[in-house]
Design an enzyme around this catalytic site. Sequence first.
Site, PDB file in Angstrom:
ATOM      1  CB  ILE A 140      14.543 -61.726 -53.326  1.00  0.00           C
ATOM      2  CG1 ILE A 140      15.633 -60.714 -52.951  1.00  0.00           C
ATOM      3  CG2 ILE A 140      13.172 -61.090 -53.279  1.00  0.00           C
ATOM      4  CD1 ILE A 140      16.028 -59.834 -54.093  1.00  0.00           C
ATOM      5  CG  ASP A 141      19.297 -61.994 -50.740  1.00  0.00           C
ATOM      6  OD1 ASP A 141      19.255 -61.545 -51.899  1.00  0.00           O
ATOM      7  OD2 ASP A 141      19.514 -61.284 -49.743  1.00  0.00           O
ATOM      8  N   GLY A 188      22.157 -60.315 -55.066  1.00  0.00           N
ATOM      9  CA  GLY A 188      22.807 -61.491 -54.494  1.00  0.00           C
ATOM     10  C   GLY A 188      24.205 -61.132 -54.059  1.00  0.00           C
ATOM     11  NE  ARG A 189      27.824 -56.411 -50.888  1.00  0.00           N
ATOM     12  CZ  ARG A 189      28.485 -55.491 -51.590  1.00  0.00           C
ATOM     13  NH1 ARG A 189      28.166 -55.235 -52.838  1.00  0.00           N
ATOM     14  NH2 ARG A 189      29.470 -54.810 -51.059  1.00  0.00           N
ATOM     15  CE1 TYR A 295      15.895 -51.710 -52.949  1.00  0.00           C
ATOM     16  CE2 TYR A 295      14.543 -49.761 -52.879  1.00  0.00           C
ATOM     17  CZ  TYR A 295      15.511 -50.556 -52.316  1.00  0.00           C
ATOM     18  OH  TYR A 295      16.075 -50.194 -51.117  1.00  0.00           O
ATOM     19  CG  LEU A 296      12.113 -52.066 -61.806  1.00  0.00           C
ATOM     20  CD1 LEU A 296      12.508 -50.913 -60.911  1.00  0.00           C
ATOM     21  CD2 LEU A 296      12.571 -51.795 -63.233  1.00  0.00           C
ATOM     22  CD  GLN A 297      17.194 -57.881 -58.812  1.00  0.00           C
ATOM     23  OE1 GLN A 297      17.750 -58.956 -58.980  1.00  0.00           O
ATOM     24  NE2 GLN A 297      17.834 -56.726 -58.937  1.00  0.00           N
TER      25      GLN A 297
END
Lengths: 403, 403
Positions: A140-141, A188-189, A295-297
Site C-alpha cells: 500500500i506504500d 506512509g512512513r 489497518y482499516l485503510q
Amino acid sequence: MPSGTLLYAQSGGVTAVINATASAVIQAARSRKVQVLAARNGILGVLNDDLIDTASLSAAQVKALAHTPGGAFGSCRVKLKSLEADRAKYERLLEVFKAHDVRWFLYNGGNDSADTALKVSQLAAEFGYPLTCVGVPKTIDNDLAVTDCCPGFGSAAKYTAVSVREAALDVAAMSETSTKVFVYEAMGRHAGWLAAAAGLAGQGRDDAPQIILFPERAYDEADFLAHVETVVQRVGWCVVVASEGIRDASGKFVADAGGGSDSFGHTQLGGVASHLAGRVKDVLGHKVHWALPDYLQRSARHIASKTDLEQALAVGRKAVEYALAGHNAVMPVIVRESDAPYRWRIEAAPLSRIANHEKTMPAGFIRKDGYGITAAARRYLSPLIQGEAYPPYGADGLPAYLP
Amino acid sequence: MPSGTLLYAQSGGVTAVINATASAVIQAARSRKVQVLAARNGILGVLNDDLIDTASLSAAQVKALAHTPGGAFGSCRVKLKSLEADRAKYERLLEVFKAHDVRWFLYNGGNDSADTALKVSQLAAEFGYPLTCVGVPKTIDNDLAVTDCCPGFGSAAKYTAVSVREAALDVAAMSETSTKVFVYEAMGRHAGWLAAAAGLAGQGRDDAPQIILFPERAYDEADFLAHVETVVQRVGWCVVVASEGIRDASGKFVADAGGGSDSFGHTQLGGVASHLAGRVKDVLGHKVHWALPDYLQRSARHIASKTDLEQALAVGRKAVEYALAGHNAVMPVIVRESDAPYRWRIEAAPLSRIANHEKTMPAGFIRKDGYGITAAARRYLSPLIQGEAYPPYGADGLPAYLP
C-alpha cells in the site's frame, strides 16, 4: 506438463487485494496442472517447513480469495540479511525447497521480499539447484522501484480519498458551532503516496483536504498552524491529512513528539494526528476531531479500486507465466502506457533493479507551498482509484470473505 | 393545496443518511405543492433568519441529496433550555416563523431536538399561532426512546461491523511476527449500540471481535487484560472493540485517563483505544495497533445500510404527511413487526414520550461476562445492516456527492 511444485508466500503488511494475487497464482498454476504450496506466515513457513497444499482449496474458495482482504496464508515481518550473515537460513530455504521439489518460488511482497527472492535465486544457482524465483509486487506504500504503481496502493488510495471526502462533509456541517478542524492520519512512513491520494477528494483550494502534510517536506509547526487558521477564516473549517511519517527540520518524527507517559505514568501512544490536533486546540483554540484509520485503510476490500484489483490479478497470472517460462529473478511490473484513457501492461523487470530501492514521490507531485498535490500528481493518481469492485455480501449483511 | 411554508432543520451530529431524510421531506412537500425552507445550521438559522429556499434545488439535486452524507444545510450543537430560561429565543423562533408564514416545522435530530420541537409547539399554542411541529428521528447513537431504531445508526453499524471484520483479517495475517492485538474505538458516549454492532462481525467465540467493552459495564483493567491474554494464547491474536464512553468502577471515563500533557507540556489527546493499546503494550508486552475512525464511521455513505436508507427516507415522507395532516408534537417512529423476515412500519409517537429520554442497551443484549453480545442482540441488530445502497460514482473514481 512441467514437473515440480510452485511455492507461493506472502510477506510484510497485507493489503485489500494481495489475496487476489494469490487467487490468480493458484488459478493460473492449476490451469497448467502445477501444484501450488503456500507458506504459512511467509518465509517463516518455509523455514519451519510449514506449507499448505492449496489443492485443498475448492474452486469456489480460490475464487472467494480474490475478494477477501488480509493475507489468507499468513504474512510475516522477517527480513533475511545478506547471504553471508544469514547463510544458514538461506540454505535452510533451499533444503525445504528440495524436500518438496519446489522449482518455482513466488514471493509476494515489497522491497525486502524482492531482495530475499533475488538472494535465494543466487544461492540456488551457486548450488546448481534448478529454481526460478519471481518477486510479485504488493504494498500500500506504493514505494517499489520500476513498477508504475503497486497492487494494494490503489485500493488504499480509494479508501483514503473517499473517507476524506465523506468526513469533510461532516465537518462542514458541524463547523458553525462545533468542530472546525479535522485531522486524518494516513499511512506512509517514508513516502507520502497515500496522503497525496487524499488530495483527490477535492479540486479547488477551498475543497478538502485543504492541507496535506508529506514526509517529503519538513514539518514547520508555526507555518502549518498559520495555514490552518487562514483556511478556517476563509472556509469556516479545515481538513488536514497528515502522513504518519512527517518529520521536523531536524529530522525528528512528529509522531514521536507526543510519545511519553500520561498522568499515571502509563505509556501514551500518540501519533501524528493526535499531536497535530492537540496543537490546533492549544494554539488556535479550535474544536478539533481526528481520525486514525490504521489497518482499516489497507484492509478495506469493501471499497477496493477495480483498477487495483485487476492489476493484483494480472501480476499473479504473469508471475506464474514468467516462472514456468524460466524467467528467473524477475518481477512482473506495471508499465503505464497512457494516463487518459488509462492504459497499462505487465512486463518483467529484473529483481536487482527493485530490491532494496525505495521510490518516494517525485518533487513535481507536491505543490510549491508543500501543502497539496499538483496536476501531475492527479494525472498519475486518478486512474489508480477508478472503478468499484464490491465483494459479494452474505445474509448477515456483511462481505462474504473467506474465513 | 395547503397554504403556508414548511421549515426543515437539521440538528446535532450528522449521519450518512440524514440528507436522505431531507431529500424525502423536500420531495414529499413538492408533490403537495408546499414550499420548503431549510434553516442554515439548524436552529441557529431560524434564530438568525438565515433560511434557504429549497426551490433553488433542481430535481436532480434533491435526488442526489439522498446519497450524500453530512448535513447539506448545516447542523448545530445548540440546545435551548426551558421555556422560562430561554423564553426570548423561543419567541424569536416564532417571530421568524410568522415572518415566513411557517405553518409546519420539522426538526431532524435526537432527544434535544425532540424537546425543542415540543416546546416550540407549546409556545405556539400559547400564542395562538397555528403551527404543527414534528420531530424527525436521526442519530447514530441509536438512543432515542420509543422508536425501535434510529435512522443513521444502521449505516454506522454496518460500517463498524464491516471495518472490524476486515481489520481482523489483517491482524490475523500479521500476528505470527507482528501485531497481536488490535483495538477499535467506536462512538457511543452513554450507550454501547455501535460497539455492539461490531459484534456482528463474528459468530463463534474465536471470531473477532473477541472482546467488546460497553459503557453499560464498569471497565475493570485487570480483568480486561487477563481476557486479552487468554484470547491471544488461544487464538494467536485478539481484536478489541471499545465504546468511547467506557468508565471504571468509580465512574471515571477511561478516555480521560490519558488526558494530560506530553513530554513537551502540550495537550495530549487520548481516547479509549490509545489508552487500552498502551496498557496492552505495557502490561502484556504485545505489539498492538489501534484505530479511531471518528467521523468516518458516521459519514460513510459509501457503505450505507439499505435498510437504514429506506427508514431515513420513510421518516422524512411520513413527517411531511403528519405535518400537513396537523399531527402536532409527534415524531414518526419505526415499529418493528418481526425480526426474521424483518418487517417494520412507521407510526406517529408523541414527542413528550421521546424528548430528553435516552435509551441504553437492554441488559439482555450484553453477554453475561460483559465482553460480547447475546443472541437477542443479534436478532435486533442484524436486520439493521442488511442491504447495500451504494452511491453513484463519478469519473474521478469517487462518490458523486452533492457539493
